[in-house]
Design a protein around this motif. Structure first.
Motif, short mmCIF file in Angstrom:
data_model
loop_
_atom_site.label_atom_id
_atom_site.label_comp_id
_atom_site.label_asym_id
_atom_site.label_seq_id
_atom_site.Cartn_x
_atom_site.Cartn_y
_atom_site.Cartn_z
N SER A 88 0.82 -1.21 0.00
CA SER A 88 0.00 0.00 0.00
C SER A 88 0.86 1.25 0.00
CB SER A 88 -0.93 -0.02 1.22
OG SER A 88 -1.75 1.13 1.25
N CYS A 89 1.93 1.25 0.81
CA CYS A 89 2.85 2.40 0.83
C CYS A 89 3.47 2.62 -0.54
CB CYS A 89 3.95 2.17 1.87
SG CYS A 89 3.44 2.36 3.58
N ASP B 207 0.72 3.93 -3.02
CA ASP B 207 0.21 5.27 -2.71
C ASP B 207 1.27 6.36 -2.88
OD1 ASP B 207 -2.24 4.19 -2.14
OD2 ASP B 207 -1.97 4.15 0.03
N GLN C 173 1.86 6.96 -6.55
CA GLN C 173 0.79 7.78 -7.10
C GLN C 173 1.01 9.25 -6.78
OE1 GLN C 173 -3.43 5.60 -7.55
NE2 GLN C 173 -2.88 6.06 -5.45
N GLY C 174 1.35 9.53 -5.53
CA GLY C 174 1.54 10.92 -5.12
C GLY C 174 2.67 11.61 -5.85
N GLY D 209 1.56 2.11 -9.31
CA GLY D 209 1.02 3.32 -8.73
C GLY D 209 1.16 4.51 -9.65
N LYS E 147 4.65 11.01 5.14
CA LYS E 147 3.74 11.62 4.18
C LYS E 147 4.54 12.09 2.97
CE LYS E 147 3.85 16.12 6.53
NZ LYS E 147 4.89 15.75 7.49
N GLU F 285 -14.33 8.20 -0.10
CA GLU F 285 -13.53 8.88 0.91
C GLU F 285 -14.31 9.09 2.20
OE1 GLU F 285 -10.50 11.57 -1.77
OE2 GLU F 285 -12.58 12.20 -1.60
N ARG G 120 -3.28 1.87 3.50
CA ARG G 120 -2.74 3.19 3.78
C ARG G 120 -3.40 4.23 2.88
NH1 ARG G 120 1.66 5.45 6.15
NH2 ARG G 120 2.32 7.46 5.29
N GLY G 121 -3.65 5.39 3.47
CA GLY G 121 -4.17 6.51 2.70
C GLY G 121 -5.69 6.47 2.56
N LYS G 122 -6.34 5.42 3.09
CA LYS G 122 -7.78 5.31 2.93
C LYS G 122 -8.51 5.86 4.15
CE LYS G 122 -6.76 3.11 -0.78
NZ LYS G 122 -6.74 3.82 -2.05
#
Length: 389
Positions: free
Chosen positions: A151-152, A155, A158-159, A182, A302, A331, A387-389
């Protein structure tokens, strides 16, 4: 800060031109690449000692080369190169679309990589050549990560991609795969660096991913001849290119003895930034990242922990991206009582029921919906919140 981010003018698509006699120049570098136990570091020493251009090495006689200190195998490789192998590489370059090769004297050779102590003599590419000049951040980690690690990787990739940063990794299973996916998931740029030749993609399970990268304007790279098989000693060599291309390296879930820590070591030697995402102290895969943090790597929790290290990064964004001020239905689920009852580590079903104070039928129905939405994942022993959800 280790490296300045290229300004916006440098990251705009440029007209990529080939130098005169480009094939002749490439042939010369392919000959140099055949010399055993001889890399860019030794070539630079030779050039500095005798104040001569790189290709002049190919003009000397056997006796002169012996006088320079070359052994018999090296002399043979210089004076009688295997032209068949070289012709094979040149044929490979022209037998498919989006194939290219660059060398340290080529105008498109990556600037940051060229500045390292051991850049490759030749870098073969398949895909979007323009990404060689893009701002890249590498992401590396375990081939068998936990759900948290996956997940890390996904995510954070993606960022970074949303901010116009190219995500670079090694196409391996695990964190590498999550990083590439991602970036692709948001239409971003990604570069995969192989430990095998471009006609021998490895791992086989990621051939489709490599094809997807190229189809989506990404890039696959290798310093090895097209048909080179993956061998254990190729991957540490690959890792120095992953870090050498990048402004910094992000490590996610890595054991103490792992290729990811080798990449981090190269990054330190190359004066790159090193970032590490902490994990569960009871997970052996967290030990490598925690060791890096103890030794001075920046702890990342982050995206801004990464991007704030690079000057002018925000002004060089290649893609406009802003989050919606209103939450989507997915969300909004992230704030409810039931989802708050699930941890980022394995949470037993009875714990979720106790925390949420909801009937078991309702909990199971909602957890199934959350799984379908990608908010949680069911694992042995319970559930994990992504993560991030």
């Amino acid at each position: 800060m280790a490296q300045e981010v290229r300004n916006c003018e440098q990251t705009k698509p440029a007209q990529l031109t080939e130098p005169k006699n480009s094939e002749e120049a490439l042939r010369g570098w392919l000959v140099l690449d055949q010399i055993p136990h001889f890399g860019m570091g030794k070539l630079k020493k030779f050039q500095n000692l005798y104040n001569v251009p790189a290709h002049s090495l190919l003009t000397y006689s056997s006796s002169q080369l012996v006088d320079f200190g070359f052994d018999s195998a090296q002399v043979k490789a210089i004076t009688s190169p295997d032209w068949r192998l070289i012709d094979n590489e040149l044929n490979w370059l022209t037998s498919g679309n989006s194939r290219f090769a660059v060398h340290p004297e080529h105008p498109d050779f990556p600037v940051l990589l060229k500045e390292t102590s051991r850049p490759p003599f030749v870098l073969f590419g398949w895909g979007n050549k323009k990404l060689l000049a893009s701002n890249q951040i590498a992401m590396v980690g375990s081939r068998n990560p936990s759900h948290y690690g996956k997940s890390c990787g996904f995510d954070f990739a993606q960022g970074l991609a949303r901010q116009g940063i190219t995500v670079t990794s090694g196409l391996a299973m695990g964190i590498d795969t999550c990083a590439h996916q991602g970036a692709l998931n948001v239409g971003g740029n990604t570069v995969a660096v192989l430990g095998s030749g471009l006609d021998n993609l490895y791992p086989k399970r990621n051939i489709r991913l490599a094809e997807e990268i190229v189809q989506n304007q990404g890039l696959v790279l290798s310093e090895f001849r097209a048909n080179t098989k993956p061998t254990p000693h190729n991957f540490p060599r690959r890792n120095r290119i992953v870090s050498g291309l990048s402004l910094g390296v992000v490590v996610i879930e890595a054991a103490i003895r792992s290729g990811s820590l080798i990449t981090a070591k190269y990054a330190i030697e190359q004066n790159r930034e090193v970032f590490a995402i902490p994990g569960n102290i009871n997970n052996p895969l967290s030990e490598g990242a925690h060791l890096l943090i103890k030794e001075g790597a920046k702890l990342v929790s982050k995206l801004e922990d990464i991007t704030e290290e690079f000057q002018n990064l925000n002004s060089c964004v290649l893609k406009e991206y802003s989050e919606n001020s209103e939450k989507s239905p997915t969300e909004s689920l992230a704030t409810d009582k039931l989802l708050d009852s699930v941890d980022y580590d394995v949470t037993a079903l009875d714990v979720v029921i106790q925390r949420s104070d909801m009937p078991i039928k309702v909990v199971l129905a909602q957890l199934l919906e959350y799984e379908l939405r990608g908010l949680v994942v069911s694992v042995s022993g319970g559930y994990i919140k992504l993560r991030g959800k």
